[in-house]
Design a protein around this motif. Structure first.
Motif, PDB file in Angstrom:
ATOM      1  N   VAL A 440      60.231  66.022  41.543  1.00  0.00           N
ATOM      2  CA  VAL A 440      60.977  67.240  41.237  1.00  0.00           C
ATOM      3  C   VAL A 440      62.243  67.268  42.084  1.00  0.00           C
ATOM      4  O   VAL A 440      62.187  67.116  43.304  1.00  0.00           O
ATOM      5  N   ARG A 441      63.383  67.456  41.430  1.00  0.00           N
ATOM      6  CA  ARG A 441      64.647  67.699  42.136  1.00  0.00           C
ATOM      7  C   ARG A 441      65.155  69.057  41.668  1.00  0.00           C
ATOM      8  O   ARG A 441      65.539  69.208  40.503  1.00  0.00           O
ATOM      9  N   GLY A 442      65.144  70.036  42.555  1.00  0.00           N
ATOM     10  CA  GLY A 442      65.528  71.385  42.157  1.00  0.00           C
ATOM     11  C   GLY A 442      64.550  71.931  41.137  1.00  0.00           C
ATOM     12  O   GLY A 442      63.358  72.029  41.392  1.00  0.00           O
ATOM     13  N   SER A 443      65.039  72.259  39.949  1.00  0.00           N
ATOM     14  CA  SER A 443      64.168  72.729  38.875  1.00  0.00           C
ATOM     15  C   SER A 443      63.899  71.641  37.843  1.00  0.00           C
ATOM     16  O   SER A 443      63.307  71.909  36.812  1.00  0.00           O
ATOM     17  N   GLN A 444      64.325  70.412  38.142  1.00  0.00           N
ATOM     18  CA  GLN A 444      64.152  69.301  37.203  1.00  0.00           C
ATOM     19  C   GLN A 444      62.936  68.472  37.624  1.00  0.00           C
ATOM     20  O   GLN A 444      62.922  67.861  38.689  1.00  0.00           O
ATOM     21  N   ALA A 445      61.896  68.490  36.784  1.00  0.00           N
ATOM     22  CA  ALA A 445      60.645  67.808  37.119  1.00  0.00           C
ATOM     23  C   ALA A 445      60.553  66.429  36.503  1.00  0.00           C
ATOM     24  O   ALA A 445      59.464  65.878  36.386  1.00  0.00           O
ATOM     25  N   ASP A 446      61.664  65.870  36.101  1.00  0.00           N
ATOM     26  CA  ASP A 446      61.634  64.564  35.434  1.00  0.00           C
ATOM     27  C   ASP A 446      62.644  63.621  36.076  1.00  0.00           C
ATOM     28  O   ASP A 446      63.302  62.838  35.395  1.00  0.00           O
ATOM     29  N   THR A 447      62.750  63.685  37.395  1.00  0.00           N
ATOM     30  CA  THR A 447      63.702  62.849  38.121  1.00  0.00           C
ATOM     31  C   THR A 447      63.026  61.543  38.536  1.00  0.00           C
ATOM     32  O   THR A 447      61.919  61.559  39.082  1.00  0.00           O
ATOM     33  N   LYS A 702      57.953  66.963  45.417  1.00  0.00           N
ATOM     34  CA  LYS A 702      59.346  67.408  45.426  1.00  0.00           C
ATOM     35  C   LYS A 702      60.182  66.456  46.269  1.00  0.00           C
ATOM     36  O   LYS A 702      59.758  66.001  47.324  1.00  0.00           O
ATOM     37  N   LEU A 703      61.373  66.177  45.781  1.00  0.00           N
ATOM     38  CA  LEU A 703      62.299  65.310  46.499  1.00  0.00           C
ATOM     39  C   LEU A 703      62.978  66.100  47.607  1.00  0.00           C
ATOM     40  O   LEU A 703      63.564  67.150  47.375  1.00  0.00           O
ATOM     41  N   LEU A 704      62.891  65.592  48.824  1.00  0.00           N
ATOM     42  CA  LEU A 704      63.553  66.244  49.954  1.00  0.00           C
ATOM     43  C   LEU A 704      65.011  65.842  49.998  1.00  0.00           C
ATOM     44  O   LEU A 704      65.348  64.661  49.880  1.00  0.00           O
ATOM     45  N   ASP A 705      65.882  66.807  50.188  1.00  0.00           N
ATOM     46  CA  ASP A 705      67.312  66.500  50.257  1.00  0.00           C
ATOM     47  C   ASP A 705      67.645  65.596  51.427  1.00  0.00           C
ATOM     48  O   ASP A 705      68.573  64.786  51.368  1.00  0.00           O
TER      49      ASP A 705
END
Length: 707
Positions: A440-447, A702-705
């Motif tokens: 998940v990147r932000g609200s995008q769960a298909d990264t 979730k992807l950490l920035d």
């Protein structure tokens, strides 16, 4: 122990063996022939059934086209839902079906039974193994088997599985262009270095590999793969099918009938096309004569036509141009020019076509193109050299050489996961595509988050890592993908690993995912929580990974429910796209349209696992598409709110839409934030389901920035 090299080809297969004492490799004839057709056919006669392999199968094929399996290599390691499988179904006379018991892999039908492509390849490999043993008067136990350079991991794993099922110890799965370069390496002098480009145009696939080659002072050959590109649907078969289309046009024009739906005619026409192609490599024209090729209104139709070399070259010119375009791509990716290449090796039977050879010579210059190496046999010869000169695997801890089948060192008991092959020929391979996970990147769960980048040398001495944060819930879900797209679902899913966090570990913790790629191209995945003893390891074999993927307890519903949910969600997403397309970026709209097309394909095949995945993808489209999703969620919230709240939301939506149409980006951003707060308030008061769905990522990391 006798080790051989096997070029497991799309149309024909070749076996070779290397004699170190004579420093010479030679092709092993099987049944008196230097190549064996990669064909399996069922002969039904007198109430008896026999499975034929090789030449006998090809000879029988005309009598039983529906029970004759050709070009099964194109299906290796592919799911039934793969678009390439659909294309194969349109081209072949035999049936291709989905597997039993929810097996997503493509299967072929022979008689009343279904087989995986790996099982068909096992039959071919058994014929090659037994034929070589008979010719050599020795037991054949080990082999190096070649595959196209651009084969994905599932396809390579399926090839290894076929070799093992045939009773062989598979010492190595090696790329066909690399094997050809090894055959060329016999000519190197001590201390000599060359940069070689292999142009490999076979029966079913096209590959370009760029390698550095060298021979050291001890006489050991070294081959470093720099890069490769290819096309799994470009080869001699495609040239043949263009001629078949010409034959069909001739019949339509001269007999006023359409034979394109007749399996027997198509099989005969394909053989005639192959013969014409070979003739046109030597002559200016080829006569295509097929007596009684087709029956119309009870009368036989004879084919009597002539195809000139000029006509043939005009037919294949777009395909040849595509190969040169891929050559340019391969060079550009390595910042190389044609001048940086010292030698060009032509590999595969289709390189004997004058148009192909001339295109390569025009691009590189005639002096660089090596034509003295047999393009039909050099892949098998290179595999034979490697099979003979590999002597096991070397432990990185104590340098002890162990047998290829060993999992731990016989001396120090250390794992041999990252051990390198030992021997006189050293091949340094690289990954063809990135390996990573969906997150998940932000609200995008298909990264797609690559962990092992494309072009990484393997076997790896150390794992590669990436750190994530867990979402709500104790289940960690790690979908593993292979590919180059930034969108995970556009890549090839290789398996899903799931792990439930122990109670003593808090949710929203950091999780480290590690990938280690070993010499057998098996992926070792580790999920760990830094600073704790929590660590979960799993080896992912790509031929079985998807079938073994554990299902979540929360998803143990009836399979039909998933199909119904996907039907509903597909319609909702189409309405969303029609209504809010103007608020989407072009790339977002294209992705959603592509996801809808994949959802339609999934509904056709009704695979439960794929239905679940596409439900997740479409939900991500609905709730992760920026401004369009905000407007969609606001509409849902207004439907469930009180009259006062609904009026405020609708006024905010109207103001935002007006600012958007006027191009006032700063106002749009401010009004979008206000609208978000309004919707959140409604969500808290009235439990609007769709608002909550925007953050339901079903265990994805979730992807950490700052990772």
């Amino acid at each position: 122990m006798t080790a051989i090299g096997i070029d497991l080809g799309t149309t024909n297969s070749v076996v070779a063996r290397y004699d170190p004492e004579q420093d010479r490799a030679s092709v092993v004839t099987i049944g008196g022939a230097r190549s064996t057709p990669s064909v399996v056919s069922l002969r039904q006669r007198g109430g008896k059934e026999d499975l034929l392999v090789g030449g006998p199968a090809l000879n029988w094929a005309k009598a039983a086209p529906a029970n004759t399996i050709l070009s099964v290599k194109r299906l290796m390691g592919r799911d039934f839902a793969d678009p390439a499988v659909a294309e194969t179904r349109a081209r072949r006379s035999y049936q291709i079906v989905s597997g039993p018991n929810d097996d997503p892999r493509a299967h072929v039908v022979i008689g009343e039974r279904t087989y995986t492509p790996a099982q068909v390849s096992t039959m071919i490999l058994e014929r090659l193994k037994n034929g070589a043993a008979e010719k050599l008067k020795e037991d054949v136990t080990h082999a190096v088997i070649t595959v196209p350079a651009y084969f994905k991991e599932a396809q390579r794993a399926a090839t290894r599985e076929a070799g093992e099922q045939a009773g062989l110890v598979v010492k190595r799965i090696i790329d066909e262009p690399t094997a050809a370069a090894i055959a060329f390496g016999l000519e190197l002098r001590e201390g000599e270095r060359r940069r070689v480009l292999v142009y490999d145009l076979g029966g079913g696939t096209f590959d370009i590999s760029i390698l550095n080659t060298a021979k050291d002072a001890d006489g050991h050959n070294h081959f470093q793969v720099l890069d490769f590109v290819g096309d799994n649907w470009l080869g001699g078969d495609d040239f043949d099918l263009l001629i078949v289309e010409k034959i069909i046009e001739w019949v339509r024009r001269n007999a006023a009938v359409d034979p394109s739906g007749d399996d027997e005619f198509l099989f005969i026409a394909k053989k005639a096309a192959e013969e014409a192609k070979r003739t046109l490599s030597e002559a200016d024209w080829a006569d295509i004569i097929i007596p009684a090729a087709f029956r119309a209104a009870g009368s036989p139709v004879d084919v009597e036509m002539t195809l000139t070399r000029d006509d043939f070259e005009a037919l294949i010119e777009p395909l040849v141009d595509r190969t040169i375009h891929l050559v340019r791509t391969a060079l550009e990716r390595q910042n190389l020019s044609p001048d940086d290449i010292s030698d060009v090796l032509l590999v595969g039977g289709s390189t004997q076509i004058p148009k192909v050879r001339e295109a390569v010579e025009n691009f590189f210059g005639t002096g660089k193109v090596r034509r003295h190496i047999d393009p039909m046999e050099c892949v098998a010869v290179g595999a034979g050299i490697l099979a003979s000169t590999l002597h096991g695997v070397e432990c990185l801890s104590c340098a002890t050489v162990n047998d290829e089948t060993a999992s731990e060192c016989r001396k120090c008991r250390q794992s041999l996961v990252n051990a390198r092959s030992a021997g006189d020929t050293h091949v340094y391979d690289v990954t063809g595509m990135a390996l990573g996970v969906a997150a998940v990147r932000g609200s995008q769960a298909d990264t797609f988050v690559p962990i092992i980048p494309r072009g990484t040398p393997y076997p790896m001495s150390e794992p590669m890592r990436h750190t994530f944060q867990t979402t709500d819930g104790r289940v960690i879900r790690v979908p593993v993908y292979e590919g180059d797209s930034a969108t995970a679902s556009e890549n090839q899913e290789q398996g899903v690993i799931e792990y439930e966090l122990p109670e003593e570990i808090d949710i929203h913790t950091r999780v480290e995912v590690s990938f280690l790629f070993d010499r057998n191209r098996e992926l070792h995945v580790t999920i760990a929580v830094p600073g704790t003893n929590m660590e979960y390891r799993k080896k992912l074999r790509f031929d079985t990974a998807r079938a073994e993927a554990p299902a979540k307890a929360d998803f143990e519903e009836d399979d039909a429910t998933y199909r119904e949910d996907l039907v509903y969600l597909e319609e909702v997403t189409r309405r969303f796209l029609r209504t809010y397309e103007q608020y989407l970026r072009p790339s977002q709209a294209m992705k959603i349209q592509g996801d809808l097309e994949r959802a339609q394909q999934t509904l056709v095949f009704s695979d439960p696992a794929e239905c679940r995945r596409m439900i997740s993808v479409l939900q991500s489209d609905l709730f992760g598409s920026g401004l369009a999703s905000q407007l969609y969620i606001a509409e849902r919230a207004a439907d469930r709110a009180t009259a006062t709240d609904a009026q405020q939301i609708n006024q905010a939506v109207a103001a935002l839409q007006q600012s958007f149409q006027q191009g006032k980006q700063e106002a749009v951003a401010e009004q979008a934030q206000v609208l978000k707060l309004m919707v959140a308030k409604v969500g808290q008061q009235y439990e609007v389901a769709e608002v909550g769905d925007a953050e339901d990522f079903a265990g994805l990391l979730k992807l950490l920035d700052d990772a």
